[in-house]
Structures are given as structure tokens and as C-alpha cells.
Design a protein around this motif. Structure first.
Motif, short mmCIF file in Angstrom:
data_model
loop_
_atom_site.label_atom_id
_atom_site.label_comp_id
_atom_site.label_asym_id
_atom_site.label_seq_id
_atom_site.Cartn_x
_atom_site.Cartn_y
_atom_site.Cartn_z
N UNK A 68 0.72 -1.17 -0.08
CA UNK A 68 -0.06 0.08 0.09
C UNK A 68 0.88 1.41 -0.01
N UNK A 69 1.46 1.77 -1.13
CA UNK A 69 2.33 2.85 -1.27
C UNK A 69 1.95 4.01 -0.88
N UNK A 70 0.85 4.22 -0.98
CA UNK A 70 0.16 5.41 -0.62
C UNK A 70 -0.10 5.62 0.47
N UNK A 71 -0.56 4.70 1.70
CA UNK A 71 -0.70 4.89 2.90
C UNK A 71 0.75 4.82 3.63
N UNK A 72 1.72 4.23 3.17
CA UNK A 72 3.17 4.31 3.60
C UNK A 72 3.62 5.65 3.42
N UNK A 73 3.51 6.06 2.45
CA UNK A 73 3.84 7.48 1.97
C UNK A 73 3.33 8.33 2.97
N UNK A 74 2.01 8.33 3.12
CA UNK A 74 1.17 9.26 3.93
C UNK A 74 1.64 9.16 5.31
N UNK A 75 1.99 7.92 6.20
CA UNK A 75 1.99 7.91 7.48
C UNK A 75 3.38 8.34 7.60
N UNK A 76 4.35 7.89 6.49
CA UNK A 76 5.67 8.15 6.89
C UNK A 76 5.84 9.70 6.67
N UNK A 77 5.23 10.32 6.02
CA UNK A 77 5.35 11.87 5.81
C UNK A 77 4.98 12.58 7.03
#
Length: 74
Positions: free
Chosen positions: A48-57
Motif C-alpha cells: 500500500x504505497x500511498x498509505x506508507x507515504x502518507x504515514x511516513x510523511x
């Protein structure tokens, strides 16, 4: 590792965690971009690249903000 972190100032571990989270955000952004531009629409990945990007940001912004606050007040 714990003794090394004890010798650091308060802001340095937070800055390290923020940089790691920021690196993960950049990596997941490239993964999401690659997923969006795939040539075969049926080749769906499982990350889930979008979720990983969102939470890591979010984690990177919070931890780097806390590190900057401690650094400027020290």
C-alpha cells in the motif's frame, strides 16, 4: 545502542528518526509513482504505497518538527 543514544542531545534521536521516516516517504513515493505508471494494469502489487507515504510523511514532519523545536531552544 542505548548508551550511544544517552550521550546524544535530546533533539538528535528525533532528527535521526525523522530522517529515516523521510527516507521511507521518498522510497514509497517512488514506489507509488512506479505503480501508477505500470504498463500492465493487471500486474497489481501488494504494497500500500500511498498509505506508507502518507504515514511516513506525517511521522517525518512531527519528529523533525520536535527535533527543530528542541534544537532551537537548546
Amino acid at each position: 545502542m542505548r548508551a550511544y543514544l544517552a550521550a546524544m542531545d535530546d533533539w538528535q534521536p528525533m532528527a535521526i528518526y525523522g530522517l529515516v521516516a523521510g527516507s521511507l516517504a521518498i522510497l514509497s513515493w517512488f514506489g507509488d509513482r512506479r505503480r501508477m505508471r505500470r504498463s500492465n494494469p493487471d500486474a497489481v502489487g501488494f504494497m500500500p504505497w500511498t498509505a506508507i507515504f502518507f504515514f511516513s510523511t506525517i511521522v517525518a514532519c512531527v519528529t523533525l518538527g520536535l527535533a527543530a523545536r528542541d534544537w532551537f531552544t537548546a
